[in-house]
Design a protein around this motif. Structure first.
Motif, PDB file in Angstrom:
ATOM      1  N   SER A  14       0.846  -1.192   0.000  1.00 29.56           N
ATOM      2  CA  SER A  14       0.000   0.000   0.000  1.00 29.56           C
ATOM      3  C   SER A  14       0.877   1.236   0.000  1.00 29.56           C
ATOM      4  O   SER A  14       1.938   1.262   0.635  1.00 29.56           O
ATOM      5  CB  SER A  14      -0.895   0.030   1.248  1.00 29.56           C
ATOM      6  OG  SER A  14      -1.847  -0.985   1.196  1.00 29.56           O
ATOM      7  N   PHE A  15       0.416   2.259  -0.710  1.00 32.90           N
ATOM      8  CA  PHE A  15       1.155   3.508  -0.773  1.00 32.90           C
ATOM      9  C   PHE A  15       0.223   4.617  -1.228  1.00 32.90           C
ATOM     10  O   PHE A  15      -0.914   4.374  -1.621  1.00 32.90           O
ATOM     11  CB  PHE A  15       2.375   3.390  -1.694  1.00 32.90           C
ATOM     12  CG  PHE A  15       2.016   2.954  -3.091  1.00 32.90           C
ATOM     13  CD1 PHE A  15       1.915   3.878  -4.109  1.00 32.90           C
ATOM     14  CD2 PHE A  15       1.772   1.621  -3.373  1.00 32.90           C
ATOM     15  CE1 PHE A  15       1.569   3.482  -5.384  1.00 32.90           C
ATOM     16  CE2 PHE A  15       1.426   1.222  -4.651  1.00 32.90           C
ATOM     17  CZ  PHE A  15       1.324   2.160  -5.661  1.00 32.90           C
ATOM     18  N   GLU A  16       0.717   5.824  -1.172  1.00 32.31           N
ATOM     19  CA  GLU A  16      -0.060   7.006  -1.546  1.00 32.31           C
ATOM     20  C   GLU A  16       0.626   7.700  -2.715  1.00 32.31           C
ATOM     21  O   GLU A  16       1.854   7.784  -2.762  1.00 32.31           O
ATOM     22  CB  GLU A  16      -0.121   7.947  -0.353  1.00 32.31           C
ATOM     23  CG  GLU A  16      -0.966   9.171  -0.556  1.00 32.31           C
ATOM     24  CD  GLU A  16      -0.986  10.052   0.688  1.00 32.31           C
ATOM     25  OE1 GLU A  16      -0.712  11.265   0.534  1.00 32.31           O
ATOM     26  OE2 GLU A  16      -1.270   9.531   1.780  1.00 32.31           O
ATOM     27  N   VAL A  17      -0.187   8.197  -3.656  1.00 36.09           N
ATOM     28  CA  VAL A  17       0.333   8.935  -4.811  1.00 36.09           C
ATOM     29  C   VAL A  17      -0.246  10.343  -4.759  1.00 36.09           C
ATOM     30  O   VAL A  17      -1.442  10.519  -4.570  1.00 36.09           O
ATOM     31  CB  VAL A  17      -0.066   8.251  -6.140  1.00 36.09           C
ATOM     32  CG1 VAL A  17       0.471   9.039  -7.338  1.00 36.09           C
ATOM     33  CG2 VAL A  17       0.433   6.812  -6.183  1.00 36.09           C
ATOM     34  N   GLY A  18       0.606  11.332  -4.941  1.00 36.42           N
ATOM     35  CA  GLY A  18       0.175  12.728  -4.938  1.00 36.42           C
ATOM     36  C   GLY A  18      -0.374  13.144  -6.294  1.00 36.42           C
ATOM     37  O   GLY A  18       0.194  14.020  -6.963  1.00 36.42           O
ATOM     38  N   ALA A  19      -1.454  12.504  -6.706  1.00 41.94           N
ATOM     39  CA  ALA A  19      -2.132  12.819  -7.975  1.00 41.94           C
ATOM     40  C   ALA A  19      -3.584  12.364  -7.838  1.00 41.94           C
ATOM     41  O   ALA A  19      -3.888  11.478  -7.041  1.00 41.94           O
ATOM     42  CB  ALA A  19      -1.444  12.113  -9.147  1.00 41.94           C
ATOM     43  N   PRO A  20      -4.487  12.946  -8.638  1.00 42.23           N
ATOM     44  CA  PRO A  20      -5.915  12.610  -8.542  1.00 42.23           C
ATOM     45  C   PRO A  20      -6.218  11.165  -8.944  1.00 42.23           C
ATOM     46  O   PRO A  20      -5.545  10.572  -9.788  1.00 42.23           O
ATOM     47  CB  PRO A  20      -6.586  13.579  -9.526  1.00 42.23           C
ATOM     48  CG  PRO A  20      -5.587  14.628  -9.814  1.00 42.23           C
ATOM     49  CD  PRO A  20      -4.230  14.030  -9.594  1.00 42.23           C
TER      50      PRO A  20
END
Length: 158
Positions: A14-20
């Motif tokens: 799991s991870f987070e992306v700084g994009a919509p």
């Protein structure tokens, strides 16, 4: 001939992306975007691409060069991807010699403020002698691909 027992191992990334959300989902679910993002992947050959109801199906072969005991071995991984755009997830089932099967489900979640959460559920299946290698190499390859796609999205390249 005695067959070796098969084993299954699951792993979650799991991870987070700084994009919509819509941009992240479109980039990740297009397997063509994975070329150049993963050190093993050399080529994608699409055999069939069609829709059934609201689900896109893609049959393809990924040609990879995988290091085995320091020697690069060409592997052809056969895959079927099912993309569910309305629910923001896709699944990919793959098989490669000698008898390695992987099921991947990638789920995307809008975190607000132009951020997207991505969770990849991986299940590897292989005989008991190969399962450790399949999991180690598979997880490493998926982490590498995810990091490269995340970087390309956040830098505006995708």
């Amino acid at each position: 001939m005695r067959l070796l027992p098969r084993r299954r191992v699951t792993h979650e990334l799991s991870f987070e992306v700084g994009a919509p959300l819509s941009r992240v989902f479109a980039a990740y679910s297009d397997v063509g975007n994975h070329l150049g993002k993963h050190s093993f992947l050399r080529r994608i050959i699409t055999h069939r691409d069609w829709y059934e109801d609201d689900t896109r199906h893609v049959d393809f072969t990924a040609v990879e060069r995988i290091p085995v005991a320091g020697v690069p071995v060409t592997s052809r991984t056969h895959a079927r991807q099912r993309i569910h755009p309305a629910e923001f997830f896709y699944e990919t089932d793959t098989r490669s010699a000698p008898g390695v099967v992987t099921h991947q489900k990638v789920v995307f979640l809008d975190l607000g403020d132009g951020r997207t959460g991505v969770t990849e559920h991986l299940t590897f299946e292989a005989n008991s002698l190969l399962i450790g290698f399949a999991v180690t190499m598979g997880v490493a390859a998926h982490k590498e691909t995810q990091a490269a796609l995340k970087k390309a999205l956040e830098n505006g390249e995708l």
